[in-house]
Motif scaffolding. Structure first.
Motif, mmCIF file in Angstrom:
data_model
loop_
_atom_site.group_PDB
_atom_site.id
_atom_site.type_symbol
_atom_site.label_atom_id
_atom_site.label_comp_id
_atom_site.label_asym_id
_atom_site.label_seq_id
_atom_site.Cartn_x
_atom_site.Cartn_y
_atom_site.Cartn_z
ATOM 1 N N CYS A 34 28.761 36.464 -10.709
ATOM 2 C CA CYS A 34 29.587 37.291 -9.921
ATOM 3 C C CYS A 34 29.885 38.122 -9.685
ATOM 4 N N ILE A 36 32.140 41.116 -9.534
ATOM 5 C CA ILE A 36 32.939 42.327 -10.860
ATOM 6 C C ILE A 36 32.167 42.383 -11.252
ATOM 7 N N GLN A 37 32.811 44.051 -12.357
ATOM 8 C CA GLN A 37 32.234 43.856 -13.775
ATOM 9 C C GLN A 37 33.512 43.988 -14.460
ATOM 10 N N CYS A 38 34.414 43.708 -15.269
ATOM 11 C CA CYS A 38 35.604 43.555 -16.284
ATOM 12 C C CYS A 38 35.605 44.667 -17.170
ATOM 13 N N TYR A 40 36.485 43.604 -20.084
ATOM 14 C CA TYR A 40 36.446 42.908 -21.260
ATOM 15 C C TYR A 40 35.105 41.212 -20.680
ATOM 16 N N CYS A 41 34.403 42.199 -20.220
ATOM 17 C CA CYS A 41 33.666 40.833 -19.978
ATOM 18 C C CYS A 41 32.507 40.936 -20.713
ATOM 19 N N ARG A 43 28.677 38.735 -19.964
ATOM 20 C CA ARG A 43 28.339 37.150 -18.681
ATOM 21 C C ARG A 43 28.071 36.836 -19.710
ATOM 22 N N CYS A 47 34.002 33.514 -18.241
ATOM 23 C CA CYS A 47 34.840 34.094 -16.770
ATOM 24 C C CYS A 47 36.023 34.862 -17.936
ATOM 25 N N ALA A 48 36.009 36.129 -18.658
ATOM 26 C CA ALA A 48 36.805 36.189 -19.566
ATOM 27 C C ALA A 48 38.657 36.252 -18.829
ATOM 28 N N ASN A 49 38.501 36.335 -18.093
ATOM 29 C CA ASN A 49 40.062 36.319 -16.255
ATOM 30 C C ASN A 49 40.269 35.178 -16.929
ATOM 31 N N PRO A 87 31.291 29.789 -14.952
ATOM 32 C CA PRO A 87 31.395 30.793 -15.708
ATOM 33 C C PRO A 87 31.194 32.235 -15.412
ATOM 34 N N GLY A 88 30.970 32.462 -13.792
ATOM 35 C CA GLY A 88 31.618 33.286 -12.963
ATOM 36 C C GLY A 88 32.611 33.582 -12.185
ATOM 37 N N ASN A 118 38.557 36.433 -9.971
ATOM 38 C CA ASN A 118 39.085 37.405 -9.268
ATOM 39 C C ASN A 118 39.727 38.340 -7.701
HETATM 40 FE FE1 SF4 Z 1 33.260 38.524 -13.714
HETATM 41 FE FE2 SF4 Z 1 35.322 36.945 -14.845
HETATM 42 FE FE3 SF4 Z 1 33.693 38.546 -16.393
HETATM 43 FE FE4 SF4 Z 1 35.480 39.707 -14.705
HETATM 44 S S1 SF4 Z 1 35.694 38.292 -16.663
HETATM 45 S S2 SF4 Z 1 33.035 40.597 -14.904
HETATM 46 S S3 SF4 Z 1 35.490 38.168 -13.141
HETATM 47 S S4 SF4 Z 1 33.106 36.665 -14.771
#
Ligand code: SF4
Ligand code: CLF
Length: 322
Positions: A34, A36-38, A40-41, A43, A47-49, A87-88, A118
């Motif tokens: 991935c 970016i860093q969200c 709410y995630c 790793r 991917c929590a999106n 998952p990313g 994302n």
């Molecule tokens: Fe990357 Fe998805 Fe985690 Fe965001 S939620 S940091 S897009 S893996």
């Protein structure tokens, strides 16, 4: 609704509320990196999106993924869509996403292809998305204002360097909008997922809805933040609360009538298989799969004919009802 759009969504379980009762999707967990860093995630998880945190999928190579898809397409009659949702990030880990979906299109030509991203690396792959016949894309867009974005994204990795703060969110925002516009121009049906984060972007999502609608998004899927301290995310550890069900419903109600509003999302994991209400991922683990498999389309074709007959019957009944 435009008949061409009806045709595109009628057997996609996410893009059509009705279709989710009849049709199933399968996710192939090939894209693990991935960019970016969200907040709410974590790793460790998917991917929590697109997935609920707390369940991690086993990463597959493209070859393993194709074997898994062939097994599922032969055994799950309702299967209509194969997607990469982590998952990313599907677009950042593009080589693996592309290798997988090109092989799926060759081996199982009668399934729809779908990706979730994302958006940061989306614009450079839009033409390939079209060439590969990926008909459905989801972009997670949580903000259209970088001052809000900086509370959600601590950093991004773009063009070989790391950006932080407002600069990171500004670039992410520009890339997301560009990617959405490019997809719309090319006729790719695009859904926007937004994570509702109370006190951060909940009110702002009305503005997000307007911006994505203006750029041609077909559907908006507001998903609730899931934030447990045990998930080890920034929000989980800093006590960021999740929306209550009534807050989620109220926001979805406010957006109704602008874009289509999705209300049946299950925040599936990156290796989900089956109807949204009946996950069968455990039946298709790598240990259970034969070394080589050939696609048997029999069950899916028989099921599809049954559904078509059923739908024709319902239409006729509606037309002849007094
Ligand atoms: Fe990357 Fe998805 Fe985690 Fe965001 S939620 S940091 S897009 S893996
Ligand atoms: Fe998968 Fe996403 Fe395609 Fe659907 S899921 S990549 S659009 S085939 Fe669907 Fe699952 Fe919700 Fe996603 S219910 S998490 S919206």
């Amino acid at each position: 609704m435009d008949p061409a759009i009806v045709e595109k969504i009628k057997d996609h379980p996410c893009f059509s509320r009705e279709a989710h009762l009849y049709f199933a999707r399968m996710h192939l967990a090939v894209a693990s990196a991935c960019n970016i860093q969200c907040n709410y995630c974590n790793r460790k998880y998917d991917c929590a999106n697109e997935s609920r945190p707390g369940v991690a999928s086993r990463r597959l190579t493209p070859d393993q993924a194709v074997r898994r898809a062939i097994a599922a397409a032969s055994q799950v009659p309702q299967l209509s869509v194969v997607g990469v949702a982590g998952p990313g990030d599907a677009c950042y880990d593009w080589k693996k996403t592309k290798a997988t979906l090109v092989a799926i299109a060759r081996e199982i030509p009668d399934v729809k292809l779908c990706i979730s991203t994302n958006g940061l690396a989306l614009p450079e792959h839009v033409d390939e998305v079209v060439d590969m016949n990926v008909g459905h894309v989801t972009i997670t867009i949580n903000m259209v204002d970088p001052t809000i974005g900086r509370k959600i994204y601590p950093w991004i990795f773009y063009n070989g360097r790391r950006y932080v703060g407002i600069e990171a969110s500004r670039i992410l925002h520009e890339r997301q909008m560009l990617g959405l516009e490019m997809l719309t121009e090319r006729g790719i049906l695009t859904k926007v997922n937004s994570v509702m984060i109370p006190g951060v972007n909940d009110e702002h999502l009305v503005q997000v809805n307007k911006s994505v609608k203006d750029r041609g998004a077909f559907m908006h899927n507001i998903v609730p933040l899931i934030s447990e301290p045990s998930h080890g995310t920034y929000y989980g550890q800093t006590g960021q609360r999740c929306p209550a069900p009534f807050e989620l419903t109220a926001l979805r109600d406010r957006l109704e009538g602008t874009t289509e509003v999705m209300r049946h999302c299950r925040q599936c994991r990156a290796d989900a298989v089956g109807l949204l209400s009946d996950d069968r991922a455990n039946e298709f683990t790598m240990d259970q799969l034969a070394a080589a498999a050939t696609y048997d389309s029999g069950k899916r074709h028989a099921y599809r004919q049954l559904i078509e007959r059923d739908r024709r019957g319902q239409t006729l009944e509606a037309k002849t009802r007094p």
